[in-house]
Design a protein around this motif. Sequence first.
Motif, short mmCIF file in Angstrom:
data_model
loop_
_atom_site.label_atom_id
_atom_site.label_comp_id
_atom_site.label_asym_id
_atom_site.label_seq_id
_atom_site.Cartn_x
_atom_site.Cartn_y
_atom_site.Cartn_z
N UNK A 38 -35.94 13.87 8.24
CA UNK A 38 -36.40 13.37 9.15
C UNK A 38 -35.75 11.79 9.53
N UNK A 39 -34.13 11.85 8.59
CA UNK A 39 -33.87 10.32 9.31
C UNK A 39 -32.12 11.08 9.74
N UNK A 40 -31.32 9.51 10.25
CA UNK A 40 -30.31 10.50 11.10
C UNK A 40 -29.14 10.64 9.70
N UNK A 41 -28.12 10.97 9.72
CA UNK A 41 -27.17 10.93 8.74
C UNK A 41 -25.82 10.80 9.60
N UNK A 42 -25.09 9.18 9.28
CA UNK A 42 -23.88 9.44 9.78
C UNK A 42 -22.96 9.09 8.89
N UNK A 43 -21.91 8.90 9.28
CA UNK A 43 -20.27 8.64 8.84
C UNK A 43 -19.88 7.84 9.47
N UNK A 44 -18.60 7.02 8.77
CA UNK A 44 -18.64 5.82 9.78
C UNK A 44 -17.20 5.19 9.23
N UNK A 45 -16.15 5.69 9.76
CA UNK A 45 -14.26 5.73 9.84
C UNK A 45 -14.52 3.98 10.18
N UNK A 46 -14.06 3.04 8.81
CA UNK A 46 -14.28 1.67 8.92
C UNK A 46 -13.37 1.39 10.22
N UNK A 47 -11.81 1.79 9.72
CA UNK A 47 -10.82 1.21 10.03
C UNK A 47 -10.36 1.73 12.00
N UNK A 48 -11.65 2.40 12.25
CA UNK A 48 -11.32 2.79 13.80
C UNK A 48 -12.66 2.89 13.73
N UNK A 49 -13.77 2.18 13.86
CA UNK A 49 -14.66 1.97 13.67
C UNK A 49 -15.57 3.13 14.64
N UNK A 50 -15.83 4.43 14.40
CA UNK A 50 -15.74 5.59 14.94
C UNK A 50 -17.28 6.13 13.72
N UNK A 51 -18.15 6.25 14.15
CA UNK A 51 -19.64 7.16 14.11
C UNK A 51 -19.53 8.55 14.26
N UNK A 52 -19.68 9.78 13.25
CA UNK A 52 -20.26 10.94 13.73
C UNK A 52 -21.19 10.93 13.37
N UNK A 64 -29.01 12.01 25.18
CA UNK A 64 -28.67 13.52 25.72
C UNK A 64 -27.26 13.25 25.20
N UNK A 65 -26.80 12.41 24.79
CA UNK A 65 -25.08 12.54 24.14
C UNK A 65 -25.21 10.76 23.83
N UNK A 66 -24.13 11.91 21.99
CA UNK A 66 -23.98 10.59 21.85
C UNK A 66 -23.09 9.28 22.02
N UNK A 67 -22.17 9.82 22.73
CA UNK A 67 -21.83 8.70 24.14
C UNK A 67 -21.58 7.43 23.68
N UNK A 68 -22.90 6.96 23.66
CA UNK A 68 -23.25 5.63 23.58
C UNK A 68 -23.59 4.69 21.95
N UNK A 69 -23.52 5.62 21.69
CA UNK A 69 -23.75 5.14 20.17
C UNK A 69 -22.68 5.63 18.84
N UNK A 70 -20.56 5.92 19.92
CA UNK A 70 -19.76 7.14 18.73
C UNK A 70 -19.31 6.04 17.90
N UNK A 71 -19.24 4.36 18.00
CA UNK A 71 -19.03 3.17 17.55
C UNK A 71 -19.76 2.24 16.58
N UNK A 72 -19.45 1.82 16.00
CA UNK A 72 -20.68 1.20 15.04
C UNK A 72 -20.17 -0.38 16.57
N UNK A 73 -19.86 -0.45 16.76
CA UNK A 73 -19.74 -1.86 17.90
C UNK A 73 -20.82 -1.47 18.67
#
Length: 81
Positions: A38-52, A64-73
């Motif tokens: 039940x945990x959320x798994x993510x990958x963080x590209x530090x250089x681009x600050x992109x979260x997958x 409804x969408x992950x657009x609000x948390x698409x980056x680390x910031x």
Amino acid sequence: MTLRLDPTAIGISEQRPAGIAASAPQPLDPRAILTSLGDAVYEWDVASDKLSWGGNALTLFDMASLDRIASGAQFNAMLDP
């Protein structure tokens, strides 16, 4: 009371029938394990600050969408506004 079963007493052994090789242990998949817990798994590209995010993130965050948390910031701003 503890019941201990001696496998050799009932004919169970580590021996395999002829022609059947022991299979190699399968590697563990940390993403699958964490998702199943039940945990959320993510990958963080530090250089681009992109979260997958993993497949269950929408449900866990009730979004409804992950657009609000698409980056680390963005994710940090959600946690600490």
